[in-house]
Design a protein around this motif. Structure first.
Motif, mmCIF file in Angstrom:
data_model
loop_
_atom_site.group_PDB
_atom_site.id
_atom_site.type_symbol
_atom_site.label_atom_id
_atom_site.label_comp_id
_atom_site.label_asym_id
_atom_site.label_seq_id
_atom_site.Cartn_x
_atom_site.Cartn_y
_atom_site.Cartn_z
ATOM 1 N N GLN A 137 0.829 -1.205 0.000
ATOM 2 C CA GLN A 137 0.000 0.000 0.000
ATOM 3 C C GLN A 137 0.863 1.253 0.000
ATOM 4 O OE1 GLN A 137 -3.628 0.143 -0.034
ATOM 5 N NE2 GLN A 137 -2.892 2.134 -0.774
ATOM 6 N N VAL A 176 -2.540 4.632 -9.375
ATOM 7 C CA VAL A 176 -1.901 3.380 -8.963
ATOM 8 C C VAL A 176 -2.605 2.912 -7.698
ATOM 9 C CG1 VAL A 176 0.245 2.208 -8.343
ATOM 10 C CG2 VAL A 176 0.315 4.192 -9.871
ATOM 11 N N THR A 177 -3.091 1.684 -7.718
ATOM 12 C CA THR A 177 -3.831 1.144 -6.582
ATOM 13 C C THR A 177 -3.271 -0.215 -6.203
ATOM 14 O OG1 THR A 177 -5.470 0.242 -8.124
ATOM 15 C CG2 THR A 177 -5.962 2.383 -7.116
ATOM 16 N N ARG A 178 -3.781 -0.749 -5.097
ATOM 17 C CA ARG A 178 -3.327 -2.042 -4.580
ATOM 18 C C ARG A 178 -4.472 -3.048 -4.627
ATOM 19 N NH1 ARG A 178 -4.008 -4.700 0.150
ATOM 20 N NH2 ARG A 178 -5.040 -2.903 1.090
ATOM 21 N N ALA A 224 2.327 1.584 -3.457
ATOM 22 C CA ALA A 224 1.330 2.068 -4.418
ATOM 23 C C ALA A 224 1.049 3.546 -4.218
ATOM 24 C CB ALA A 224 0.044 1.253 -4.284
ATOM 25 N N PHE A 229 0.177 -4.502 -7.053
ATOM 26 C CA PHE A 229 -0.215 -3.131 -7.370
ATOM 27 C C PHE A 229 -0.565 -3.021 -8.842
ATOM 28 C CE2 PHE A 229 4.453 -2.917 -7.831
ATOM 29 C CZ PHE A 229 4.618 -2.201 -9.013
ATOM 30 N N ASP A 230 -1.310 -1.977 -9.179
ATOM 31 C CA ASP A 230 -1.974 -1.863 -10.471
ATOM 32 C C ASP A 230 -1.822 -0.444 -10.998
ATOM 33 O OD1 ASP A 230 -3.828 -1.684 -12.565
ATOM 34 O OD2 ASP A 230 -5.573 -1.821 -11.240
ATOM 35 N N ASP A 264 1.646 6.305 -7.020
ATOM 36 C CA ASP A 264 0.532 7.144 -7.452
ATOM 37 C C ASP A 264 0.902 8.625 -7.388
ATOM 38 O OD1 ASP A 264 -2.475 7.265 -8.096
ATOM 39 O OD2 ASP A 264 -2.328 8.578 -6.356
#
Length: 276
Positions: free
Chosen positions: A8, A52-54, A11, A59-60, A15
Motif C-alpha cells: 500500500q 496506482v492502486t493495490r 502504491a 499493485f496496479d 501514485d
C-alpha cells in the motif's frame, strides 16, 4: 514477501509520483515475468498513468485504457532511479528485472532478490482479468471490511488459523509475517483449527486482524520505498525474532515449520506452553 501494508505504501508513492505522467520506455530483462505474452508492457508506451492502486499484495497501474498489474512475489520489490541505495546495508543491490521510464526523467526498477523469478506482470483491460486478482477475498485493510467478511473466512473451518490468514481467496494481503503478528496480538495458537475457536477468541482475532494491518499501513505511510522493508522488520513483535525474549512475557520466541517456510510464536502467550 511484501504484504499489504508495504505494498500500500509503495502504491501510494507510485501514485503520487507517476499520476498523469506518460510511460516513455520499457526495458524487460527477464521475459518470464510477463504473463500476457500477446500484450507486452511496451504496448503501453505513450499512455499516461491515471492512478496506482493495490489489490492484495499486488499493485496496479491504470494507464491509458489498460492496466499493468504487478505481483511482487516472494522476493520482488521496486526502487526509484539508478543506483538507489537499499536500507539493509546489503553489499549488492537486487538486480532489476524490468525498468519503466516515465516523462520527467522518472525511472522505476522492478527488482528481485530471490534465486528464482517471483515477479509477474500482466497487461489487461481490467485488473480483475488477472486470475489472482479476481480470486482475492475481502481485504481487512479497507473500511468496509465487516465481521461477516471475517466470519465467512473462519467460521467452522477445519483449517489452521495461520493458513486461513494467508489464504488469499479468504483474506487478501496477509502473508507469513503479518499472520504471525496478528496471532501473537490475539494470543492464539497458530496451528489450532478455526472451528475450535470460541466467540471471545473469534472476537479477538477479528479485532487484531483489522487492527494490526490497518496500524501497519498507517505506520508505513510516507516512508521512502527504499526503507519500507527495513521498517517492516523493525516493527515486528515476534516474526523473525526467534531466540529473543517475548515482548509480552518472560518466555522466548520460537520457530516452527509452516508450509515451505518458518514462522514464529511465543509458547507462553499462544500455545499454553506447548512447543510446536
Amino acid at each position: 514477501m511484501p504484504e499489504s501494508p508495504e505494498v500500500q505504501a509503495l502504491a501510494d508513492d507510485l501514485d503520487e509520483r507517476l499520476r498523469e505522467r506518460a510511460l516513455v520506455s520499457v526495458d524487460v530483462l527477464e521475459f518470464r515475468m510477463i504473463k500476457t505474452r500477446s500484450r507486452q508492457p511496451s504496448t503501453l508506451i505513450g499512455r499516461s498513468v491515471a492512478s496506482v492502486t493495490r489489490h492484495g499484495k499486488m499493485f496496479d497501474l491504470d494507464i491509458g485504457d489498460a492496466h499493468l498489474v504487478v505481483s511482487l512475489g516472494r522476493h520482488g520489490w521496486a526502487r526509484w532511479g539508478e543506483g538507489e541505495s537499499p536500507s539493509d546495508d546489503s553489499a549488492t543491490p537486487a538486480p532489476a528485472l524490468a525498468t519503466l521510464e516515465f516523462e520527467g526523467d522518472i525511472r522505476l526498477d522492478l527488482t528481485d532478490s530471490g534465486g528464482w523469478v517471483s515477479h509477474s506482470l500482466w497487461v489487461v483491460d481490467a485488473a480483475s482479468d488477472v486470475p489472482s486478482v479476481a480470486g482475492l477475498g475481502p481485504d481487512p485493510a479497507v473500511a468496509h471490511y465487516t465481521r461477516a467478511d471475517f466470519d465467512s473466512a473462519f467460521a467452522g473451518r477445519r483449517k489452521q488459523l495461520k493458513a486461513v490468514l494467508e489464504e488469499q481467496k479468504s483474506i487478501a494481503g496477509i502473508g507469513n509475517a503479518y499472520s504471525d503478528e496478528i496471532l501473537f496480538a490475539a494470543r492464539l495458537n497458530p496451528v489450532v483449527h478455526a472451528s475450535e475457536l470460541g466467540t471471545d477468541e473469534l472476537d479477538r482475532l477479528f479485532e487484531q486482524t483489522t487492527g494490526v494491518i490497518r496500524s501497519a499501513i498507517d505506520a508505513r505511510h510516507g516512508i521512502p520505498i527504499s526503507e519500507l522493508k527495513a521498517a517492516k522488520v523493525a516493527a515486528m513483535m515476534v516474526h523473525g525474532k526467534a531466540g529473543e525474549p517475548c515482548p509480552g512475557c518472560d518466555d522466548t520466541i520460537r520457530d516452527f515449520a509452516f508450509a515451505s517456510t518458518t514462522a514464529q510464536y511465543c509458547p507462553a502467550c499462544q500455545t499454553g506452553g506447548v512447543i510446536l
